[in-house]
Design a protein around this motif. Sequence first.
Motif, mmCIF file in Angstrom:
data_model
loop_
_atom_site.group_PDB
_atom_site.id
_atom_site.type_symbol
_atom_site.label_atom_id
_atom_site.label_comp_id
_atom_site.label_asym_id
_atom_site.label_seq_id
_atom_site.Cartn_x
_atom_site.Cartn_y
_atom_site.Cartn_z
ATOM 1 N N LEU A 175 41.653 6.919 38.221
ATOM 2 C CA LEU A 175 41.140 6.677 39.566
ATOM 3 C C LEU A 175 41.915 5.542 40.222
ATOM 4 C CD1 LEU A 175 39.192 7.289 41.871
ATOM 5 C CD2 LEU A 175 37.540 5.758 40.768
ATOM 6 N N LEU A 176 42.175 4.472 39.502
ATOM 7 C CA LEU A 176 42.938 3.349 40.042
ATOM 8 C C LEU A 176 44.320 3.805 40.503
ATOM 9 C CD1 LEU A 176 43.390 0.371 40.678
ATOM 10 C CD2 LEU A 176 44.020 0.041 38.272
ATOM 11 N N SER A 177 44.993 4.583 39.695
ATOM 12 C CA SER A 177 46.318 5.090 40.062
ATOM 13 C C SER A 177 46.242 5.945 41.325
ATOM 14 C CB SER A 177 46.903 5.900 38.898
ATOM 15 O OG SER A 177 48.146 6.440 39.253
ATOM 16 N N PHE A 178 45.239 6.811 41.399
ATOM 17 C CA PHE A 178 45.046 7.646 42.588
ATOM 18 C C PHE A 178 44.842 6.777 43.827
ATOM 19 C CE2 PHE A 178 41.988 9.530 45.548
ATOM 20 C CZ PHE A 178 42.714 10.624 45.991
ATOM 21 N N VAL A 179 43.961 5.779 43.724
ATOM 22 C CA VAL A 179 43.665 4.902 44.861
ATOM 23 C C VAL A 179 44.921 4.142 45.293
ATOM 24 C CG1 VAL A 179 42.413 2.787 45.511
ATOM 25 C CG2 VAL A 179 41.178 4.695 44.457
ATOM 26 N N GLN A 180 45.691 3.652 44.342
ATOM 27 C CA GLN A 180 46.918 2.925 44.685
ATOM 28 C C GLN A 180 47.910 3.828 45.424
ATOM 29 O OE1 GLN A 180 47.932 1.576 40.723
ATOM 30 N NE2 GLN A 180 47.052 -0.453 41.087
ATOM 31 N N LYS A 181 48.119 5.028 44.919
ATOM 32 C CA LYS A 181 49.073 5.950 45.551
ATOM 33 C C LYS A 181 48.585 6.390 46.924
ATOM 34 C CE LYS A 181 50.947 7.516 41.180
ATOM 35 N NZ LYS A 181 50.917 8.555 40.153
ATOM 36 N N LEU A 182 47.279 6.655 47.060
ATOM 37 C CA LEU A 182 46.741 7.048 48.363
ATOM 38 C C LEU A 182 46.831 5.888 49.349
ATOM 39 C CD1 LEU A 182 45.531 9.372 49.978
ATOM 40 C CD2 LEU A 182 43.267 8.527 49.312
#
Length: 188
Positions: free
Chosen positions: A6-13
């Motif tokens: 989730l953290l990776s997704f949030v960072q990329k978004l």
Amino acid sequence: MTDGKLLSFVQKLTHLIEQNPSEEIIFVEGKALLKNLISVDDWLPEEFTKPHPQHYQQYLLYADPLDRFSVVSFVWGPGQKTPVHNHTVWGMVGQLRGEEKGTHYHQQPDGSYQAGTIVISSPGHVDTVSPNSHDIHEVANNHHDQTSISIHVYGANIGKVERTTYNPDTGLEKKFTSGYANTAAPKL
């Protein structure tokens, strides 16, 4: 989130949103990011997977501090559904578990709303909503014997946005603000 998906997704978004992209780019690049997040169902903590016996649950997973987007898990008990409603902002819906049925609605000359295209979402499928093209719909758990879970990403903090439900027969509108089943986002 022990593995940081989730953290990776949030960072990329966040990086994508910081480029001030068009909705079309969000629906291409953001959709690919969401597809990647939901491709393996091993990251959502159990406390954000619990259905309510009478209605669907909307759990806040992340709210951008500038309200540019939010990430929410929707948990549907057997047979549960939303009323016909709008969003007022772009959105992406990724199916994590189970199966959902989305029905688009279109306003008729007499003010009523007619059901249109139906989309059945199985795990891994990502659908979109947009006030620019297709914003009014109804969503239901397509299973009557199990829970379904989808991950929604919206172009605002959706729990704070005033939206509208519609009576499909009469077109009667009712304003609402959805809020969340949990009061705070989890730590990433």
